[in-house]
Design an enzyme around this catalytic site. Sequence first.
Site, mmCIF file in Angstrom:
data_model
loop_
_atom_site.group_PDB
_atom_site.id
_atom_site.type_symbol
_atom_site.label_atom_id
_atom_site.label_comp_id
_atom_site.label_asym_id
_atom_site.label_seq_id
_atom_site.Cartn_x
_atom_site.Cartn_y
_atom_site.Cartn_z
ATOM 1 N N GLN A 1 0.545 3.515 7.808
ATOM 2 C CA GLN A 1 -0.371 2.384 7.587
ATOM 3 C C GLN A 1 -1.739 2.682 8.211
ATOM 4 O O GLN A 1 -1.824 3.047 9.387
ATOM 5 C CB GLN A 1 0.243 1.108 8.211
ATOM 6 C CG GLN A 1 -0.520 -0.161 7.929
ATOM 7 C CD GLN A 1 -0.515 -0.554 6.445
ATOM 8 O OE1 GLN A 1 0.482 -0.436 5.759
ATOM 9 N NE2 GLN A 1 -1.648 -0.994 5.962
ATOM 10 N N ASP B 1 1.706 7.023 -0.950
ATOM 11 C CA ASP B 1 0.330 6.516 -1.047
ATOM 12 C C ASP B 1 -0.492 7.379 -2.007
ATOM 13 O O ASP B 1 -1.578 6.975 -2.433
ATOM 14 C CB ASP B 1 -0.333 6.540 0.342
ATOM 15 C CG ASP B 1 -0.465 5.138 0.940
ATOM 16 O OD1 ASP B 1 -0.406 4.154 0.179
ATOM 17 O OD2 ASP B 1 -0.622 5.045 2.178
ATOM 18 N N LYS C 1 5.432 -5.308 2.618
ATOM 19 C CA LYS C 1 6.049 -4.137 1.983
ATOM 20 C C LYS C 1 7.544 -4.142 2.244
ATOM 21 O O LYS C 1 8.357 -3.891 1.346
ATOM 22 C CB LYS C 1 5.391 -2.851 2.517
ATOM 23 C CG LYS C 1 3.981 -2.665 1.990
ATOM 24 C CD LYS C 1 3.196 -1.601 2.739
ATOM 25 C CE LYS C 1 1.741 -1.602 2.269
ATOM 26 N NZ LYS C 1 0.849 -0.769 3.060
#
Length: 287
Positions: free
Chosen positions: A98, A123, A54
């Site tokens: 995460q 997200d 990422k």
Amino acid sequence: MSARILEGKTFAAAFREEAGKRAKILHQKYGVTPGLAVIIVGENPASKVYVRNKHKSCEELGIYSEVIEMPETATKDELIAEIDKLNASDRIHGILVQLPLPKQIAAYEAEILERIDPKKDVDGFHPVNVGRLVTGQKALIPCTPHGCLKMLQLAGIPIDGANAVIIGRSNIVGKPMAHLLLAENATVTICHSHTKNLKEVTKNADILVAAVGRPKFVTADMVKAGATVIDVGINRIAPKKLLGDVDFENVKEVAGAITPVPGGVGLLTVAMLMQNVVTACEMQIAK
Ligand code: NAD
């Protein structure tokens, strides 16, 4: 006849290019560089690889990126304090925690994710964004199902009026996928571990999405001739061997189009995250 193979790298490259162009426009028009902060707690090796990817992707596209590494022993309050700092930062437009979280805080996952400002929830897991998606409002949308939808559209697969069947009802893939296809006027059926006569349902699908987490779960006899089959599954069966949820070799002889694993949907997720960071930045500027 063998199916058309929908290669993830082709679509991911297009989505990344779009994100890069939009990031450049934000910089030129407003002097703002979109910024992503990723918080990683602990030492999970797979998570570390994902976070590195990422970060690299941000660098390549001119997106500012911060990685906040917290020790395995971090408490819920310490993690929340970090999220609060990022919520208040002008430099950061997107925040991602995460997953999975270490054991001692995994039980608080929902509370932790809800602490992220919905405007920065790249997200798309915050209930505010879930609610907006379901009610057809502008939302930050979970990256993997959003990537699948955009891939279907770019590939020219008809969605309006199609029978779409999704196997799996998770909050991350199955449910948002269903809402995205519904919003595009597909007739949507969601199957799960309690579904009876699964094969009868999947045989009706013009678009079949597998998000189960079981290698080769979808076999050729479950697929209608000419259907589009999207394989979201990532099953690691050996250190260097990944298998999807679809029995690719046999299903590709029946399907009209199919995504491979590896090399399919998995490549779209980070590209769509880049788009979400840019979208979050655009939405914050527009306010
Ligand atoms: P999950 O475990 O949360 O959900 C699995 C779903 O499958 C559940 O809803 C369950 O009801 C259903 N299911 C299980 N057994 C079934 C059966 N016998 N019949 C019908 N349905 C059944 O998983 P998830 O987070 O949605 O992930 C699914 C897969 O997608 C996993 O392999 C995961 O690694 C992969 N994934 C890939 C990406 C990506 O970037 N490509 C992103 C997220 C998840």
